[in-house]
Design an enzyme around this catalytic site. Structure first.
Site, PDB file in Angstrom:
ATOM      1  N   GLY A 111       0.636  -1.264   0.092  1.00 49.16           N
ATOM      2  CA  GLY A 111      -0.227  -0.121  -0.154  1.00 49.16           C
ATOM      3  C   GLY A 111       1.013   1.232  -0.103  1.00 49.16           C
ATOM      4  O   GLY A 111       2.059   1.430   0.372  1.00 49.16           O
ATOM      5  N   GLN A 135       2.658   9.842   1.167  1.00 46.93           N
ATOM      6  CA  GLN A 135       4.207   9.135   1.290  1.00 46.93           C
ATOM      7  C   GLN A 135       4.884   9.755   0.172  1.00 46.93           C
ATOM      8  O   GLN A 135       6.166   9.361   0.089  1.00 46.93           O
ATOM      9  CB  GLN A 135       3.899   7.530   1.471  1.00 46.93           C
ATOM     10  CG  GLN A 135       3.394   7.379   2.703  1.00 46.93           C
ATOM     11  CD  GLN A 135       3.130   5.731   2.995  1.00 46.93           C
ATOM     12  OE1 GLN A 135       2.177   5.129   2.424  1.00 46.93           O
ATOM     13  NE2 GLN A 135       4.109   5.180   3.256  1.00 46.93           N
ATOM     14  N   CYS A 177       5.956   0.260   7.464  1.00 43.53           N
ATOM     15  CA  CYS A 177       5.711   1.545   7.080  1.00 43.53           C
ATOM     16  C   CYS A 177       6.665   1.848   6.023  1.00 43.53           C
ATOM     17  O   CYS A 177       7.791   1.995   6.342  1.00 43.53           O
ATOM     18  CB  CYS A 177       5.128   2.629   7.620  1.00 43.53           C
ATOM     19  SG  CYS A 177       4.451   4.240   6.682  1.00 43.53           S
ATOM     20  N   LEU A 178       6.377   2.120   4.671  1.00 40.00           N
ATOM     21  CA  LEU A 178       7.701   2.603   3.820  1.00 40.00           C
ATOM     22  C   LEU A 178       8.176   3.915   4.256  1.00 40.00           C
ATOM     23  O   LEU A 178       9.169   4.051   3.863  1.00 40.00           O
ATOM     24  CB  LEU A 178       6.888   2.576   2.315  1.00 40.00           C
ATOM     25  CG  LEU A 178       6.668   1.264   1.749  1.00 40.00           C
ATOM     26  CD1 LEU A 178       6.196   1.420   0.397  1.00 40.00           C
ATOM     27  CD2 LEU A 178       7.790   0.265   1.841  1.00 40.00           C
ATOM     28  N   HIS A 227      -4.402   0.892   7.543  1.00 36.79           N
ATOM     29  CA  HIS A 227      -3.286   1.622   7.527  1.00 36.79           C
ATOM     30  C   HIS A 227      -3.116   2.887   6.545  1.00 36.79           C
ATOM     31  O   HIS A 227      -2.748   3.913   6.911  1.00 36.79           O
ATOM     32  CB  HIS A 227      -1.987   0.614   7.118  1.00 36.79           C
ATOM     33  CG  HIS A 227      -0.484   1.061   7.323  1.00 36.79           C
ATOM     34  ND1 HIS A 227       0.322   0.745   8.488  1.00 36.79           N
ATOM     35  CD2 HIS A 227       0.020   1.856   6.390  1.00 36.79           C
ATOM     36  CE1 HIS A 227       1.363   1.225   8.126  1.00 36.79           C
ATOM     37  NE2 HIS A 227       1.127   2.061   6.858  1.00 36.79           N
ATOM     38  N   GLU A 228      -3.180   2.657   5.397  1.00 32.50           N
ATOM     39  CA  GLU A 228      -3.200   3.903   4.491  1.00 32.50           C
ATOM     40  C   GLU A 228      -4.120   4.634   4.308  1.00 32.50           C
ATOM     41  O   GLU A 228      -3.677   6.061   4.505  1.00 32.50           O
ATOM     42  CB  GLU A 228      -3.385   3.289   2.868  1.00 32.50           C
ATOM     43  CG  GLU A 228      -2.556   1.991   2.348  1.00 32.50           C
ATOM     44  CD  GLU A 228      -0.826   2.186   2.711  1.00 32.50           C
ATOM     45  OE1 GLU A 228      -0.664   3.664   2.524  1.00 32.50           O
ATOM     46  OE2 GLU A 228      -0.198   1.436   3.017  1.00 32.50           O
ATOM     47  N   HIS A 275      -2.907   7.473   6.664  1.00 33.48           N
ATOM     48  CA  HIS A 275      -1.987   8.389   6.259  1.00 33.48           C
ATOM     49  C   HIS A 275      -2.846   9.689   5.696  1.00 33.48           C
ATOM     50  O   HIS A 275      -2.293  10.773   5.913  1.00 33.48           O
ATOM     51  CB  HIS A 275      -1.342   7.835   5.103  1.00 33.48           C
ATOM     52  CG  HIS A 275      -0.249   6.873   5.455  1.00 33.48           C
ATOM     53  ND1 HIS A 275       0.869   7.683   6.046  1.00 33.48           N
ATOM     54  CD2 HIS A 275       0.171   5.759   5.225  1.00 33.48           C
ATOM     55  CE1 HIS A 275       1.727   6.756   6.409  1.00 33.48           C
ATOM     56  NE2 HIS A 275       1.287   5.331   5.823  1.00 33.48           N
TER      57      HIS A 275
END
Length: 185
Positions: free
Chosen positions: A45, A50, A98-99, A140-141, A144
């Site tokens: 994701g 991000q 998380c990226l 999660h996304e 953000h």
């Protein structure tokens, strides 16, 4: 085109994102770039903040995990202007990463079932329900888009243990196997 992933500490990751309209410039190209960036970083994701954009958009693709969870067989989509309208079910704890926070993984507790409304890249409206891993990825996304990071869900004690690692990330002192952009001040 692969975009640099914004690291923890950048203000764009803490903003509540506004909705966009059909005329958002080069939206199809952006969605394609976000998928390419996510795949390059081996994620499932990626939210627009991000990649440094304060807009209400994220992409997901967990089809690689379909052998373990058949519900993920067709779980590749772009979600524009999403709104979670219901969170139900038992709370489930699972390790997340998380990226934008490379090198840190922590247990996060989330509701096991969600209902979400959104537009796809063709501007078709969807009202869908998800549970299990799909619900987790979406939540999660979605976080953000509201300026929330997965580490915000950790206990105060865990946050204290993570403080030095997070401080290093905010200074750009982190190793990642993908292109990152240090936080802007």
């Amino acid at each position: 085109m692969i975009l640099p992933i914004t690291l923890y500490g950048d203000p764009v990751l803490r903003k509540v994102t506004p909705e966009i309209d059909k005329d958002y410039p080069e939206l199809q190209s952006l969605i394609g770039n976000m998928f390419e960036t996510m795949y390059n970083a081996e994620g499932v994701g990626l939210a627009a903040p991000q990649v440094g954009l304060n807009i209400r958009l994220f992409v997901v693709d967990a089809t690689i995990l379909a052998d373990e969870d058949p519900q993920l067989k067709d779980f590749k989509k772009a979600l524009i202007n999403p709104q979670i309208v219901e969170r139900t079910g038992e709370l489930e704890s699972m390790e997340e990463g998380c990226l934008s926070v490379p090198g840190i993984r922590e247990d996060v507790t989330r509701p096991g079932h969600i209902r979400i409304q959104y537009y796809d890249e063709e501007w078709n409206f969807h009202d869908e329900t998800y549970d299990g891993f799909a619900a987790r990825v979406i939540q999660h996304e979605y976080d953000h888009l509201d300026g929330v990071m997965f580490v915000d869900h950790c206990s105060p004690l865990r946050k204290r243990f993570l403080k030095a690692k997070l401080a290093n990330i905010t200074k750009g002192k982190v190793k990642a196997s993908y292109q990152v952009r240090p936080p802007r001040r």
